[in-house]
Enzyme design. Structure first.
Site: not given
Length: 404
Positions: A233, A279
Site C-alpha cells: 500500500d 480497507d
C-alpha cells in the site's frame, strides 16, 4: 483506496481496482480550493460523510466476524470457508501488485469505456449473488415458519457416450428466489443510474461476505498478510501514481461512498468521500480470526475481538485525521496495520497469552478438516455457495483449474 473527489458526478467517480487491495484514503479539498467554481465541503458535511463511512466500515466487520464463527461451525468438512495459508498470504502482495500494474497498462492501452463495461457486467452478476447471500439470514427471520418454502433445482449437464458431467447444479428455495429478485432490482438500478446508495448496498454485501467467507488459518498468517499489504500500500501510493490512476479509471462497486454535500444538495449530491473495500476486508478477516481465537479460549469473553475492533476505529480515524490535516492521499493500511496488530498483541502480553495467540490454528479449533484449495469449485449449490466460490479469490489466483 478511499478517495475524495469533489464536484464530479458519481457515474464518473471510479473506485479502486480490486476488492481486497485498494487501501488509500485521499482528500482533494486543496484542489477544490484551487479551482474556481468547485464545491468546497462544509465542516458539517465532511464530518457527516466521514462519520458515515466509518459506521459503514464497522458494520460488515462486526457482523461479518460474528457470521464467520457461525458459518465455520455450521459447515461440514466437505463445504468449508476458503482458508488463507501463510504461503497464500506471502504471495498475495506480489499477485496484487501484478494485478494492479496490469490494470494500469490495460487502461493506458485500451479504451476505458469497454473495460468498464465488462467490469460492470461482472460486478452486476457478482453483486446480485453477494447481496442475496447477505439478505438470506434476515429473510429467514422475516418469514414465519408456516411459510410455504418450496425447493427448486436448476440442473445443466453435458452427456457423452461414457459419462454425464454436471455443468450447473443450482439449488434454491422460495426465500432464495425472493432474495435474488430483490438483489436483481438493485443491480439494475446500479447499472442504469450508478446511484451511490445502490453502490453502497453492493459494497456492503461484498465486504460482509469477504469477512465472513475468507478465513485466515492462524494469527501468524494474518500478520504476514497485513505486513505484506502494508508495504504494498505504501509503495503504490507514495512511490508511484499507478494506484491513483487505476482508481480514477476503474468503475465498479468496490468502494463505499458518502456525499459531503448531502446537506446542501440532498440525494443528488455529487461530492463524494470514498473508502475502498480493501480497507475493510483485509483488517476485517484478521479481526474475525481474533474473534474465533476468543471462542477457542472458552472463557466467555471477547477481549481480543473488541480490542482489535477498537483498534480499527482508532486506525481509520487517524487516517482520516491525517488526510484532512495534510490534504494528501494516505494509504490507510499505514495506520490500520500497526493498530490492528499492535493493540491485540499488547493485550496478549499483559494477559500472558501471547504464546497461545500465535500458536492458535483456526483450522484446528473451528474447522477440524479444512482442506487446501487446489482447484476451482464447480458452480453448484445455493446462492450462499455460489457467492462463496466467486468471492474467495486470493487463494484461487495461484491455481490452474484442472477441469477447464
Amino acid at each position: 483506496m478511499a478517495e475524495v473527489d469533489p464536484g464530479l458526478p458519481f457515474p464518473n467517480e471510479t473506485p479502486t481496482q480490486d476488492v481486497l487491495t485498494n487501501d488509500t484514503v485521499s482528500n482533494s479539498t486543496d484542489s477544490a480550493n484551487a479551482t474556481v467554481g468547485k464545491f468546497v465541503s462544509t465542516p458539517e458535511g465532511s464530518a457527516l460523510a466521514y462519520g458515515s463511512l466509518l459506521f459503514m466500515a464497522l458494520f460488515p466487520i462486526f457482523f461479518g466476524a460474528l457470521r464467520s464463527v457461525s458459518y465455520a461451525k455450521s459447515k461440514s468438512s466437505s463445504d468449508v470457508p476458503e482458508t488463507i495459508t501463510s504461503r497464500d498470504a506471502a504471495r498475495f502482495p506480489i499477485i496484487a501488485s501484478c494485478t494492479l500494474f496490469g490494470l494500469y497498462l490495460f487502461f493506458k492501452i485500451f479504451s476505458q469505456e469497454y473495460i468498464n463495461l465488462l467490469l460492470s457486467i461482472y460486478f452486476f452478476m457478482l453483486g446480485i449473488l453477494a447481496l442475496s447471500h447477505t439478505m438470506s439470514p434476515f429473510m429467514d427471520q422475516a418469514f414465519p415458519d408456516h411459510f410455504p418454502n418450496k425447493q427448486y433445482q436448476l440442473l445443466l449437464t453435458q452427456s457423452s457416450e461414457e459419462s454425464r458431467d454436471e455443468i450447473i447444479n443450482y439449488e434454491f428455495d422460495s426465500k432464495d428466489l425472493l432474495c435474488l429478485c430483490v438483489s436483481t432490482v438493485i443491480g439494475v438500478w446500479y447499472i442504469l443510474k450508478k446511484h451511490w446508495i445502490a453502490n453502497n448496498l453492493f459494497g456492503l454485501a461484498f465486504a460482509l461476505n469477504g469477512v465472513e467467507l475468507l478465513h485466515l488459518n492462524s494469527v501468524c498468517t494474518g500478520c504476514i498478510l497485513l505486513a505484506g499489504l502494508f508495504v504494498y500500500d505504501v509503495f503504490w501510493v507514495f512511490g508511484t501514481n499507478v494506484m491513483i490512476t487505476v482508481a480514477k479509471s476503474f468503475e465498479a462497486p468496490v468502494k463505499l461512498v458518502f456525499p459531503q454535500d448531502l446537506l446542501e444538495r440532498g440525494l443528488d449530491a455529487n461530492n463524494f468521500a470514498m473508502l475502498g473495500l480493501g480497507d475493510i476486508i483485509i483488517p476485517g478477516i484478521f479481526i474475525a480470526l481474533l474473534l474465533r481465537f476468543d471462542v477457542s479460549l472458552k472463557n466467555n469473553t471477547r477481549t481480543y475481538f473488541y480490542t482489535s475492533f477498537l483498534a480499527y476505529v482508532f486506525g481509520l480515524g487517524l487516517t482520516i485525521f491525517v488526510m484532512h490535516t495534510f490534504k494528501h492521499a494516505q494509504p490507510a493500511l499505514l495506520y490500520l496495520v500497526p493498530a490492528c496488530i499492535g493493540f491485540p498483541v499488547a493485550v496478549a502480553l499483559v494477559k500472558g497469552e501471547l504464546t497461545e495467540m500465535f500458536s492458535y490454528e483456526s483450522s484446528e479449533e473451528v474447522l477440524p478438516h479444512t482442506p487446501r484449495l487446489t482447484h476451482f469449485p464447480s458452480v453448484s449449490g445455493s446462492p450462499a455457495n455460489i457467492a462463496n466460490s466467486m468471492q474467495a479469490s486470493p487463494c484461487r489466483q495461484r491455481h490452474t483449474p484442472a477441469h477447464m
